[in-house]
Design a protein around this motif. Sequence first.
Motif, mmCIF file in Angstrom:
data_model
loop_
_atom_site.group_PDB
_atom_site.id
_atom_site.type_symbol
_atom_site.label_atom_id
_atom_site.label_comp_id
_atom_site.label_asym_id
_atom_site.label_seq_id
_atom_site.Cartn_x
_atom_site.Cartn_y
_atom_site.Cartn_z
ATOM 1 N N TRP A 243 0.844 -1.201 0.000
ATOM 2 C CA TRP A 243 0.000 0.000 0.000
ATOM 3 C C TRP A 243 0.881 1.254 0.000
ATOM 4 O O TRP A 243 0.596 2.226 -0.703
ATOM 5 N N TYR A 246 2.292 1.618 -3.438
ATOM 6 C CA TYR A 246 1.266 2.104 -4.360
ATOM 7 C C TYR A 246 1.224 3.635 -4.340
ATOM 8 O O TYR A 246 1.239 4.294 -5.391
ATOM 9 N N TRP A 247 1.208 4.206 -3.138
ATOM 10 C CA TRP A 247 1.130 5.658 -3.014
ATOM 11 C C TRP A 247 2.451 6.341 -3.355
ATOM 12 O O TRP A 247 2.465 7.460 -3.881
ATOM 13 N N LYS A 250 2.550 6.696 -7.044
ATOM 14 C CA LYS A 250 1.650 7.767 -7.469
ATOM 15 C C LYS A 250 2.262 9.143 -7.185
ATOM 16 O O LYS A 250 2.117 10.078 -7.965
ATOM 17 N N ASP A 288 -9.193 4.429 -5.391
ATOM 18 C CA ASP A 288 -7.815 4.007 -5.152
ATOM 19 C C ASP A 288 -7.743 2.614 -4.550
ATOM 20 O O ASP A 288 -6.894 1.802 -4.929
ATOM 21 N N GLU A 291 -8.490 0.114 -7.276
ATOM 22 C CA GLU A 291 -7.352 -0.045 -8.194
ATOM 23 C C GLU A 291 -6.277 -0.919 -7.546
ATOM 24 O O GLU A 291 -5.699 -1.793 -8.198
ATOM 25 N N PHE A 292 -6.024 -0.683 -6.266
ATOM 26 C CA PHE A 292 -5.038 -1.476 -5.530
ATOM 27 C C PHE A 292 -5.491 -2.933 -5.441
ATOM 28 O O PHE A 292 -4.703 -3.863 -5.657
ATOM 29 N N ARG A 293 -6.776 -3.148 -5.151
ATOM 30 C CA ARG A 293 -7.309 -4.503 -5.073
ATOM 31 C C ARG A 293 -7.179 -5.229 -6.412
ATOM 32 O O ARG A 293 -6.860 -6.422 -6.472
ATOM 33 N N CYS A 295 -4.959 -4.737 -8.691
ATOM 34 C CA CYS A 295 -3.546 -5.109 -8.869
ATOM 35 C C CYS A 295 -3.235 -6.382 -8.078
ATOM 36 O O CYS A 295 -2.546 -7.284 -8.562
ATOM 37 N N CYS A 356 -0.215 -0.844 -10.862
ATOM 38 C CA CYS A 356 0.677 -0.817 -9.694
ATOM 39 C C CYS A 356 2.032 -1.407 -10.089
ATOM 40 O O CYS A 356 2.222 -1.876 -11.210
ATOM 41 N N LEU A 460 -4.726 2.026 4.806
ATOM 42 C CA LEU A 460 -5.374 0.929 4.100
ATOM 43 C C LEU A 460 -6.588 0.467 4.913
ATOM 44 O O LEU A 460 -6.500 0.300 6.131
ATOM 45 N N THR A 464 -9.501 -4.796 3.307
ATOM 46 C CA THR A 464 -8.444 -5.119 2.344
ATOM 47 C C THR A 464 -7.228 -5.690 3.055
ATOM 48 O O THR A 464 -6.644 -6.692 2.618
#
Length: 494
Positions: A243, A246-247, A250, A288, A291-293, A295, A356, A460, A464
């Motif tokens: 997580w 991921y950020w 970005k 967001d 999108e993370f899920r 990936c 990601c 997070l 998740t």
Amino acid sequence: QIKKKKKTKKKTKNKKTKNKKVHITYVSWVGMMIKNILVLLVFLLVIGVVISSKTNEEFNNKKNNFQVDRHPNAIANPNLSFWGNKPFPAYGKVMNELCYYPLNRTTCAPHFVISGSMKCGTTSLFGYLSYHPQVLPLRSGNDPLPDKSTAKTKKALADKEVRFFNGQSYKSQLGKPGIEDALEGYYNLYKHIDAVEDITKQMVTGEATPMYLCAPNVASYTYSGVPNSKQIFLFRNPAERMWSEYWFNKSLKTKLQGELDTSQVSKTTTHLVDNSEYLFGKSSGNGDIDEFRMCMNAQTKAAENCNYIDWNPNAKFYGGQIRSSLELDQLHKCYQEKLSQITKDCSKAGKCSSKCNSMGVRNSLYAQQLAPYYQYFPLDQILVVNSNEFYADTAHWMDVITDYLSLQPFDWSEVTHKAFNIMKAGTTSANHGLYTPQVKTGGLGMGQLDEKYTHQYPPLDEETKNILDNWFKPYNQQLADLIGSPLWWDSDKN
């Protein structure tokens, strides 16, 4: 006339006899010389065999010494066959506890290597260590080359990530200059450090390249270049690590427009389509997080299809050895191939995403990546730190690391309120940052943040995190078994 002829004949005969004696004497002398030369050659050959035998015995003793205090599942002897039947190129001399001179060098090699893992605090750890009075930074462009060397050097990323031992990068560097020149170029990235008798005044240096851990064969490459180095690994809860990554990715891509609002997520409009085929089957309602899920859906499926869980360094050995790096390399290739295929099939259906870091899940399988290091480095040269504990009590863990590196005690309380990260000028990654010159010129560099700005992204969500924690549970158990430590990261949930 008859008397004259007899006299002449006698002189001729005497002359021939004399010449014959001279010839016999010459032949005898030559024969004696050849005999002496042969004796000398045999003598030199015997001396050479004795010296060679003694050298091999010393080298074998040196190798055998590395067996002491190794991981119980490590191989009996370090695998030095990569270099053939000879000492590895860095074979040199230990000057003291903190200084090791590589072969043909009169300057200390790097004392520590922070080898992993990414987004686990490695940049902050390197930043903190730079405040210790015994720790020197990497060589700057104005510093003279050590030992008057002419070997070419590759600039380090953010003044900390040398990336010399990375798999393909390492092989390409060896291709042109050769191993000796390539290693010389690596050593030249560091300042000249002399060995001193007073260990309390011995200076040291090192690097932080967290991607070393996740690249194949790096353990053997690192051992070949800095066999006496202290290896440091920081591991974080995998879900939190990914997580954060991921950020971070970005933040490097998002241009800075005023203050970053940490109370809100970005305007990602991606939404997960309901399904029963992947780890995450429902939308969270947040762009967001979805999108993370998505990936995670593709990456966990790729790891499952390649049977990563069967590559257990603790339970499956051949000849009592930890699984080979070659097998791990093949496993990584499988992951990349499967991920590419899976993403292509499910992205259009809205069930997964490739936006990601594609290696997020793979790079969080710590046990498989750490195991090869136990094949090469003794236990007293490997330190594994729980990043969650490191963040919670940084000053304490800096004391632990200081002791591990055999440095003099230092008051870390004035330093550990700061945080360091990789930044890029003009992006949200550099918001509230104190930049290095490298960042100001538009490149990536190491920047410093005040403590109140260390968490610039939303947490997070629990759902998740719990799903990912459960998925990683058997892999985390493998790590706990490997390092001989209780299960990390909130065991009742993990």
